[in-house]
Design a protein around this motif. Sequence first.
Motif, PDB file in Angstrom:
ATOM      1  N   LYS A  60       0.830  -1.208   0.000  1.00 33.75           N
ATOM      2  CA  LYS A  60       0.000   0.000   0.000  1.00 33.75           C
ATOM      3  C   LYS A  60       0.863   1.257   0.000  1.00 33.75           C
ATOM      4  CE  LYS A  60      -3.715   2.300   2.571  1.00 33.75           C
ATOM      5  NZ  LYS A  60      -4.607   2.218   3.761  1.00 33.75           N
ATOM      6  N   GLU A  61       1.897   1.241   0.808  1.00 33.04           N
ATOM      7  CA  GLU A  61       2.785   2.404   0.892  1.00 33.04           C
ATOM      8  C   GLU A  61       3.491   2.652  -0.439  1.00 33.04           C
ATOM      9  OE1 GLU A  61       6.636   3.886   3.546  1.00 33.04           O
ATOM     10  OE2 GLU A  61       5.351   2.255   4.261  1.00 33.04           O
ATOM     11  N   HIS A  62       3.855   1.561  -1.117  1.00 33.57           N
ATOM     12  CA  HIS A  62       4.543   1.690  -2.404  1.00 33.57           C
ATOM     13  C   HIS A  62       3.663   2.401  -3.435  1.00 33.57           C
ATOM     14  CE1 HIS A  62       7.236   0.569  -5.720  1.00 33.57           C
ATOM     15  NE2 HIS A  62       6.143   0.267  -6.393  1.00 33.57           N
ATOM     16  N   TYR A  63       2.347   2.104  -3.400  1.00 29.89           N
ATOM     17  CA  TYR A  63       1.419   2.683  -4.380  1.00 29.89           C
ATOM     18  C   TYR A  63       0.640   3.866  -3.796  1.00 29.89           C
ATOM     19  CZ  TYR A  63       2.316  -1.609  -7.027  1.00 29.89           C
ATOM     20  OH  TYR A  63       2.921  -2.630  -7.723  1.00 29.89           O
ATOM     21  N   GLN A  64       1.185   4.479  -2.754  1.00 32.38           N
ATOM     22  CA  GLN A  64       0.499   5.544  -2.027  1.00 32.38           C
ATOM     23  C   GLN A  64      -0.016   6.652  -2.951  1.00 32.38           C
ATOM     24  OE1 GLN A  64       0.149   5.419   1.455  1.00 32.38           O
ATOM     25  NE2 GLN A  64      -1.261   7.145   1.250  1.00 32.38           N
ATOM     26  N   ALA A  65       0.775   7.016  -3.925  1.00 32.47           N
ATOM     27  CA  ALA A  65       0.411   8.131  -4.812  1.00 32.47           C
ATOM     28  C   ALA A  65      -0.738   7.785  -5.749  1.00 32.47           C
ATOM     29  CB  ALA A  65       1.627   8.561  -5.628  1.00 32.47           C
ATOM     30  N   PHE A  66      -1.074   6.491  -5.834  1.00 31.09           N
ATOM     31  CA  PHE A  66      -2.089   6.064  -6.802  1.00 31.09           C
ATOM     32  C   PHE A  66      -3.343   5.498  -6.131  1.00 31.09           C
ATOM     33  CE2 PHE A  66       2.162   5.407  -8.623  1.00 31.09           C
ATOM     34  CZ  PHE A  66       2.096   6.279  -9.696  1.00 31.09           C
ATOM     35  N   LEU A  67      -3.452   5.651  -4.807  1.00 29.06           N
ATOM     36  CA  LEU A  67      -4.603   5.109  -4.080  1.00 29.06           C
ATOM     37  C   LEU A  67      -5.899   5.786  -4.515  1.00 29.06           C
ATOM     38  CD1 LEU A  67      -3.153   4.784  -0.456  1.00 29.06           C
ATOM     39  CD2 LEU A  67      -3.491   2.970  -2.149  1.00 29.06           C
ATOM     40  N   GLN A  68      -6.960   4.981  -4.608  1.00 26.76           N
ATOM     41  CA  GLN A  68      -8.264   5.470  -5.044  1.00 26.76           C
ATOM     42  C   GLN A  68      -9.199   5.658  -3.848  1.00 26.76           C
ATOM     43  OE1 GLN A  68      -8.877   6.073  -8.564  1.00 26.76           O
ATOM     44  NE2 GLN A  68      -6.654   5.923  -8.280  1.00 26.76           N
ATOM     45  N   PRO A  69     -10.066   6.663  -3.906  1.00 26.54           N
ATOM     46  CA  PRO A  69     -10.975   6.913  -2.780  1.00 26.54           C
ATOM     47  C   PRO A  69     -12.054   5.848  -2.615  1.00 26.54           C
ATOM     48  CG  PRO A  69     -11.477   8.378  -4.621  1.00 26.54           C
ATOM     49  CD  PRO A  69     -10.198   7.680  -4.968  1.00 26.54           C
ATOM     50  N   LYS A  70     -12.485   5.254  -3.736  1.00 27.79           N
ATOM     51  CA  LYS A  70     -13.541   4.244  -3.665  1.00 27.79           C
ATOM     52  C   LYS A  70     -12.927   2.852  -3.596  1.00 27.79           C
ATOM     53  CE  LYS A  70     -17.207   6.828  -5.991  1.00 27.79           C
ATOM     54  NZ  LYS A  70     -18.202   6.811  -7.096  1.00 27.79           N
ATOM     55  N   VAL A  71     -13.352   2.078  -2.605  1.00 28.26           N
ATOM     56  CA  VAL A  71     -12.807   0.739  -2.385  1.00 28.26           C
ATOM     57  C   VAL A  71     -13.953  -0.272  -2.376  1.00 28.26           C
ATOM     58  CG1 VAL A  71     -11.505  -0.727  -0.799  1.00 28.26           C
ATOM     59  CG2 VAL A  71     -10.913   1.689  -1.030  1.00 28.26           C
ATOM     60  N   PRO A  72     -13.863  -1.363  -3.162  1.00 26.97           N
ATOM     61  CA  PRO A  72     -14.931  -2.373  -3.184  1.00 26.97           C
ATOM     62  C   PRO A  72     -15.102  -3.052  -1.826  1.00 26.97           C
ATOM     63  CG  PRO A  72     -13.374  -2.684  -4.998  1.00 26.97           C
ATOM     64  CD  PRO A  72     -12.763  -1.696  -4.066  1.00 26.97           C
ATOM     65  N   ALA A  73     -16.221  -3.726  -1.680  1.00 31.35           N
ATOM     66  CA  ALA A  73     -16.466  -4.488  -0.453  1.00 31.35           C
ATOM     67  C   ALA A  73     -15.366  -5.520  -0.263  1.00 31.35           C
ATOM     68  CB  ALA A  73     -17.824  -5.175  -0.538  1.00 31.35           C
ATOM     69  N   HIS A  74     -14.940  -5.706   0.969  1.00 28.93           N
ATOM     70  CA  HIS A  74     -13.916  -6.680   1.364  1.00 28.93           C
ATOM     71  C   HIS A  74     -12.496  -6.251   0.995  1.00 28.93           C
ATOM     72  CE1 HIS A  74     -17.334  -9.268   2.085  1.00 28.93           C
ATOM     73  NE2 HIS A  74     -17.654  -9.277   0.811  1.00 28.93           N
ATOM     74  N   ALA A  75     -12.348  -5.115   0.311  1.00 30.38           N
ATOM     75  CA  ALA A  75     -11.012  -4.691  -0.107  1.00 30.38           C
ATOM     76  C   ALA A  75     -10.379  -3.774   0.930  1.00 30.38           C
ATOM     77  CB  ALA A  75     -11.071  -3.985  -1.452  1.00 30.38           C
ATOM     78  N   LEU A  76      -9.056  -3.817   0.990  1.00 32.31           N
ATOM     79  CA  LEU A  76      -8.286  -2.956   1.884  1.00 32.31           C
ATOM     80  C   LEU A  76      -7.935  -1.649   1.188  1.00 32.31           C
ATOM     81  CD1 LEU A  76      -6.763  -2.651   4.591  1.00 32.31           C
ATOM     82  CD2 LEU A  76      -4.795  -3.755   3.489  1.00 32.31           C
ATOM     83  N   PHE A  77      -7.505  -1.762  -0.077  1.00 30.82           N
ATOM     84  CA  PHE A  77      -7.223  -0.563  -0.867  1.00 30.82           C
ATOM     85  C   PHE A  77      -7.210  -0.900  -2.348  1.00 30.82           C
ATOM     86  CE2 PHE A  77      -2.921  -2.292  -0.221  1.00 30.82           C
ATOM     87  CZ  PHE A  77      -2.377  -2.211  -1.504  1.00 30.82           C
ATOM     88  N   VAL A  78      -7.362   0.145  -3.166  1.00 34.52           N
ATOM     89  CA  VAL A  78      -7.241   0.039  -4.624  1.00 34.52           C
ATOM     90  C   VAL A  78      -6.293   1.135  -5.083  1.00 34.52           C
ATOM     91  CG1 VAL A  78      -8.416   0.192  -6.852  1.00 34.52           C
ATOM     92  CG2 VAL A  78      -9.566  -0.879  -4.914  1.00 34.52           C
TER      93      VAL A  78
END
Length: 310
Positions: free
Chosen positions: A18-36
């Motif tokens: 997650k930290e590696h892709y920090q700049a590309f994180l999306q605000p909307k996250v599907p059910a059961h997901a930690l991050f997109v």
Amino acid sequence: MSSYSLKNQSKTQLNTIKEHYQAFLQPKVPAHALFVAKAPGVTVTAYHSGTVLFQGNNAETEGNRWDNSSTSSSTPSNSTAKKTSSNLPTGFSQWNVVGSDEVGNGSYLGPVVVCASYVTKEQMPLLKELGVKDSKMLKDSEIIKIAADLKHVIQYQELVVTPQKYNEIQPNYNVNRMKVALHNQAIYLLLKKIAPEQPQGILIDQFTPEGNYRKYLSMEKNQVKDDLYFTTKGEQYHLAVAAASIICRASFLNELKKASQELGFNVPSGAGKPSDLAAAKILKRGGIELLSKYAKLHFANTDKAKKLLK
């Protein structure tokens, strides 16, 4: 679009990714997901279960960056696979498969919905995270939610035959011939969508013996004849059939809801007494012409509804 998945990632590893892709994180996250995260050439979806799915042109490159496992599994080829007691090849559940199923054929009110879906081995972890399984084990509300998610993840082809259309073609098609025509057409159109990619097999949730299916198939224009497999309870043998079943069921439920809103009262599924009562209300309001828009007229329920009005 290629995909790559990692399993059993620790919380520490998930946080590192997650930290590696920090700049590309999306605000909307599907059910059961930690991050997109949507980075150039890849979309990364991490789940609380420890599964991480990479999708896009750079999926394999990015996935390998984090893959420290020493083992890998490969999909068996059709030519070397052995048959199991279900008449499906060994390892079939891990193949890239088109699966088809239908809903509504036994319901007096509402449409017949057929769906074919294409599920690859790489997509399976995500589908499991979304909750894809035998639709009979899911509540209607769960089916509608999962179907909405599925439509953004997999390739599928859905055909909805309204009661009005059903009544037009039913005199010339018995039930099995109609279902063969619909399954074949859905599969044919889906294969065109995913071309040049080809599935390793096509699994049809069996509703008639294979010989009978192929007899009716010979009457169709665009015949899909190769790599066909048939088994009852197909959703238990491959997620492609389970996904198709969920999409079908969701559409069927939505059509019943739409009909209920149009008529101003609940339009039930099935072919029991509640359907007779609903049909009688429709007949009283607009006669057989109105009923033909909501019901499969050749069912015995039509005569039962007429008797209720006497």
